[in-house]
Design a protein around this motif. Structure first.
Motif, mmCIF file in Angstrom:
data_model
loop_
_atom_site.group_PDB
_atom_site.id
_atom_site.type_symbol
_atom_site.label_atom_id
_atom_site.label_comp_id
_atom_site.label_asym_id
_atom_site.label_seq_id
_atom_site.Cartn_x
_atom_site.Cartn_y
_atom_site.Cartn_z
ATOM 1 N N LEU A 20 -5.034 2.214 9.101
ATOM 2 C CA LEU A 20 -3.922 1.400 9.627
ATOM 3 C C LEU A 20 -4.094 -0.069 9.245
ATOM 4 N N SER A 21 -5.344 -0.501 9.146
ATOM 5 C CA SER A 21 -5.583 -1.910 8.777
ATOM 6 C C SER A 21 -5.144 -2.201 7.336
ATOM 7 N N ASP A 22 -5.006 -1.147 6.509
ATOM 8 C CA ASP A 22 -4.543 -1.346 5.122
ATOM 9 C C ASP A 22 -3.036 -1.620 5.071
ATOM 10 N N VAL A 23 -2.316 -1.227 6.126
ATOM 11 C CA VAL A 23 -0.842 -1.349 6.133
ATOM 12 C C VAL A 23 -0.449 -2.092 7.420
ATOM 13 N N PRO A 24 -0.655 -3.404 7.446
ATOM 14 C CA PRO A 24 -0.519 -4.145 8.715
ATOM 15 C C PRO A 24 0.825 -3.990 9.424
ATOM 16 N N TYR A 25 1.927 -3.759 8.670
ATOM 17 C CA TYR A 25 3.215 -3.740 9.378
ATOM 18 C C TYR A 25 3.333 -2.606 10.391
ATOM 19 N N ILE A 26 2.511 -1.557 10.243
ATOM 20 C CA ILE A 26 2.615 -0.427 11.185
ATOM 21 C C ILE A 26 2.186 -0.877 12.583
ATOM 22 N N ALA A 30 1.879 9.136 7.973
ATOM 23 C CA ALA A 30 2.040 9.050 6.510
ATOM 24 C C ALA A 30 0.864 8.311 5.883
ATOM 25 N N ALA A 31 0.382 7.265 6.560
ATOM 26 C CA ALA A 31 -0.764 6.499 6.042
ATOM 27 C C ALA A 31 -1.980 7.413 5.901
ATOM 28 N N GLN A 32 -2.188 8.272 6.868
ATOM 29 C CA GLN A 32 -3.320 9.216 6.791
ATOM 30 C C GLN A 32 -3.165 10.159 5.609
ATOM 31 N N LEU A 33 -1.925 10.587 5.384
ATOM 32 C CA LEU A 33 -1.689 11.519 4.264
ATOM 33 C C LEU A 33 -2.014 10.875 2.930
ATOM 34 N N LEU A 34 -1.807 9.553 2.837
ATOM 35 C CA LEU A 34 -2.047 8.852 1.578
ATOM 36 C C LEU A 34 -3.445 8.233 1.514
ATOM 37 N N GLY A 35 -4.240 8.431 2.554
ATOM 38 C CA GLY A 35 -5.623 7.951 2.540
ATOM 39 C C GLY A 35 -5.799 6.516 2.981
ATOM 40 N N PHE A 36 -4.829 5.959 3.700
ATOM 41 C CA PHE A 36 -4.945 4.565 4.154
ATOM 42 C C PHE A 36 -5.421 4.502 5.603
ATOM 43 N N ALA A 46 9.612 15.648 9.867
ATOM 44 C CA ALA A 46 10.624 15.112 10.778
ATOM 45 C C ALA A 46 9.938 14.358 11.909
ATOM 46 N N ALA A 47 10.551 13.247 12.297
ATOM 47 C CA ALA A 47 9.997 12.431 13.389
ATOM 48 C C ALA A 47 11.131 11.658 14.054
ATOM 49 N N LYS A 48 10.841 11.109 15.232
ATOM 50 C CA LYS A 48 11.811 10.220 15.883
ATOM 51 C C LYS A 48 11.278 8.787 15.936
ATOM 52 N N ASP A 49 9.970 8.666 15.969
ATOM 53 C CA ASP A 49 9.344 7.349 16.090
ATOM 54 C C ASP A 49 8.883 6.892 14.697
ATOM 55 N N PRO A 50 9.475 5.828 14.150
ATOM 56 C CA PRO A 50 9.101 5.393 12.802
ATOM 57 C C PRO A 50 7.670 4.872 12.700
ATOM 58 N N VAL A 51 7.138 4.370 13.808
ATOM 59 C CA VAL A 51 5.757 3.866 13.785
ATOM 60 C C VAL A 51 4.791 5.054 13.698
ATOM 61 N N LEU A 52 5.063 6.062 14.499
ATOM 62 C CA LEU A 52 4.227 7.268 14.460
ATOM 63 C C LEU A 52 4.348 7.942 13.091
ATOM 64 N N ALA A 53 5.573 8.006 12.573
ATOM 65 C CA ALA A 53 5.804 8.626 11.264
ATOM 66 C C ALA A 53 4.986 7.917 10.193
ATOM 67 N N ASP A 54 4.996 6.582 10.211
ATOM 68 C CA ASP A 54 4.273 5.829 9.180
ATOM 69 C C ASP A 54 2.763 5.890 9.385
ATOM 70 N N SER A 55 2.354 5.963 10.631
ATOM 71 C CA SER A 55 0.926 6.060 10.911
ATOM 72 C C SER A 55 0.389 7.393 10.368
ATOM 73 N N GLY A 73 0.818 -1.216 0.000
ATOM 74 C CA GLY A 73 0.000 0.000 0.000
ATOM 75 C C GLY A 73 0.840 1.249 0.000
ATOM 76 N N MET A 74 1.727 1.341 0.968
ATOM 77 C CA MET A 74 2.602 2.510 1.073
ATOM 78 C C MET A 74 3.975 2.097 1.601
ATOM 79 N N THR A 75 4.918 2.972 1.452
ATOM 80 C CA THR A 75 6.234 2.782 2.066
ATOM 81 C C THR A 75 6.719 4.120 2.589
ATOM 82 N N CYS A 76 7.358 4.042 3.766
ATOM 83 C CA CYS A 76 7.903 5.275 4.349
ATOM 84 C C CYS A 76 9.044 4.868 5.299
ATOM 85 N N ALA A 77 8.963 5.263 6.569
ATOM 86 C CA ALA A 77 10.108 5.070 7.472
ATOM 87 C C ALA A 77 10.408 3.594 7.757
#
Ligand code: SF4
Length: 375
Positions: A235-241, A227-233, A216-225, A150-154
Motif C-alpha cells: 500500500l505504501s507503493d501506491v499512496p493514493y489508496i 488490486a495492489a496485492q495482485l500486482l505485487g505492490f 466486482a466491488a462496491k468500495d473503490p478503496v478496497l478494490a484498489d487495495s 505504480g498501478m491504476t484501477c478503480a
C-alpha cells in the motif's frame, strides 16, 4: 452486495463472466427503472483492449444488456481519454462506437463536456457535468500498471471524469492527493474491474499480461487495495489508496474483506503475448499448462522484484508453474552462487516441489513475500 465484498470470476470470456457476476450481485434490486446509469470504462488511448490499456467492450456490453433486460432504459457510456488522445478516436478504435450503435446507448465524450466545481476537503475539482447528473455510476477500470503511480484501477479511473485542464493540474500536483480527493466527490455505485490482460507497467498498454479475471466491488478503496496485492505492490507503493481511506472513501483493509471466487481459471492454459519475451525473468520460468491467472501473478511479482533490484541468487532461481507439475517432485538446477538448488514451485499444483508457494492462484504479493525471505 456489501461494501466489504469482493467477487471474482476467472476466465477469458468477458461477456459471460460479467453476466455471471451481475447475476450474483443483482444490482437491479431497488433500482428505479428511470435512473440515469452511467458506465465509465477506461479508454485512455485509442488502442484495442488486447494491448492492455483499455476496457474490453464485451464487459460493457454485458453490463448494458443486463440492465436493459431488467427494464433500465436510461443508460449512457461516458469517458474522457487522456490529454494526448481524442476520446472520439478511442470510442471508434476500441469498439465502443459500434457497441453503442448496436445497443442503442449514447456515448458521451467527457472531453467535450462542461464542468462544475466540486469542493473536497483539500481542493476544489472541476468535474464533468454529465457525471454529476448521473443517478448511478458503474466504474469499469482496467487493472494495470502505471509509470507514475505504480498501478491504476478503480480510484484513478475517475480521472477520466474531469476536464483536460484538471487532468494537467492533477499531474502537476503529483496525482496521489488529487486522485484521493476526487474519490470523495464522485460516488462509485458498482465497480467491475477488467482484470483480463492489463499492462505490466504502463497506462497506455503494449505489454499486456493475461490475468484472466473480472472483479466486482462496491468500495473503490478496497478494490484498489486488493488490486495492489495482485500486482505485487505494498500500500505504501501506491499512496493514493490510503489517502482515499483517510478521507473516508472506503477501507483499504483487505484482511476484513469477504472475498468470493465464483470459479477457478483451470480451463484456460497460459498463452503469453510476445512482448513479454523481452523480460529477462521469463527464461527463469518453466511452465506446463499454467492457468493465465497464476502465470500473470508470477510475472507481476518478478517485474516488481527486478524493479527493486533482485540479487544474483534470485535472478538465477528457476520457477515451476502449471497443472503439468501436479504430483511431481520438481527439478533441481545449478545456481552459480549457491550450487545445486531445487526449483521453486508456484501455486498449489507444484505442492510436490521441496519449496512451493501455495495458492490457486497465488497473488503477486504473496509470491514476493516468499521470495523476500529467500533474498
Ligand atoms: S495453482 Fe495450478 S490450478 Fe491453480 S491457478 Fe495455478 S496453475 Fe492453475
Amino acid at each position: 452486495m456489501q461494501n466489504n465484498e469482493l467477487i471474482i470470476c476467472y476466465g477469458d470470456q468477458p461477456q459471460s463472466m460479467t453476466r455471471r457476476l451481475l447475476e450474483q450481485i443483482k444490482p437491479e434490486q431497488g433500482l428505479d427503472h428511470n435512473a440515469k446509469i452511467g458506465i465509465k470504462p477506461n479508454l485512455v488511448v485509442p488502442s484495442p483492449a488486447e494491448d492492455g490499456a483499455t476496457t474490453h467492450p464485451e464487459i460493457v456490453e454485458a453490463i448494458v444488456l443486463y440492465f436493459q433486460e431488467h427494464g433500465c432504459r436510461n443508460l449512457v457510456i461516458l469517458e474522457g481519454s487522456w490529454v494526448g488522445s481524442k476520446t472520439s478516436h478511442a470510442f471508434k478504435r476500441c469498439g465502443y462506437q459500434a457497441l453503442a450503435k448496436k445497443l442503442n446507448v449514447p456515448l458521451i465524450d467527457l472531453q467535450e463536456d462542461d464542468s462544475v466545481p466540486l469542493a473536497a476537503e483539500c481542493m476544489t475539482v472541476q468535474v464533468c457535468s454529465q457525471v454529476t447528473g448521473l443517478d448511478v455510476l458503474i466504474n469499469v477500470p482496467v487493472l494495470k500498471g502505471h509509470c507514475q503511480t505504480g498501478m491504476t484501477c478503480a480510484l484513478k479511473n475517475m480521472k477520466g471524469c474531469i476536464t483536460n485542464r484538471e487532468k494537467r493540474r492533477f499531474h502537476s500536483m503529483g496525482l496521489h492527493m488529487p486522485i484521493a480527493a476526487l474519490s470523495t466527490l464522485i460516488r462509485q455505485d458498482l465497480i467491475i474491474i477488467d482484470g483480463l490482460c492489463g499492462d505490466l507497467t504502463f497506462e497506455e498498454g503494449g505489454h499486456p499480461v493475461a490475468m484472466n479475471r473480472i472483479i466486482a466491488a462496491k468500495d473503490p478503496v478496497l478494490a484498489d487495495s486488493y488490486a495492489a496485492q495482485l500486482l505485487g505492490f505494498d500500500l505504501s507503493d501506491v499512496p493514493y489508496i490510503q489517502m482515499a481511506e483517510k478521507m473516508g472513501t472506503g477501507s483499504a483493509d483487505v484482511s476484513q474483506a469477504l472475498v468470493t471466487e465464483l470459479n477457478h481459471d483451470q480451463e484456460t492454459p497460459v498463452c503469453q503475448p510476445k512482448p513479454l519475451r523481452d523480460r529477462p525473468y521469463v527464461r527463469q520460468i518453466e511452465e506446463d499448462q499454467a492457468c493465465s491467472a497464476c502465470y500473470g501473478s508470477l510475472i507481476h511479482a518478478l517485474e516488481r522484484l527486478y524493479e527493486r533490484g533482485a540479487d544474483t541468487h534470485l535472478r538465477q532461481t528457476q520457477f515451476l508453474i502449471g497443472q503439468g507439475f501436479k504430483g511431481k517432485p520438481g527439478a533441481s538446477y545449478q545456481n552459480r552462487q549457491h550450487g545445486k538448488q531445487q526449483a521453486l514451485g508456484i501455486g498449489a499444483c507444484t505442492a510436490g516441489c521441496k519449496q512451493f508457494i501455495p495458492g490457486c492462484p497465488p497473488k503477486a504479493k504473496e509470491i514476493l513475500a516468499f521470495l523476500s525471505k529467500l533474498d
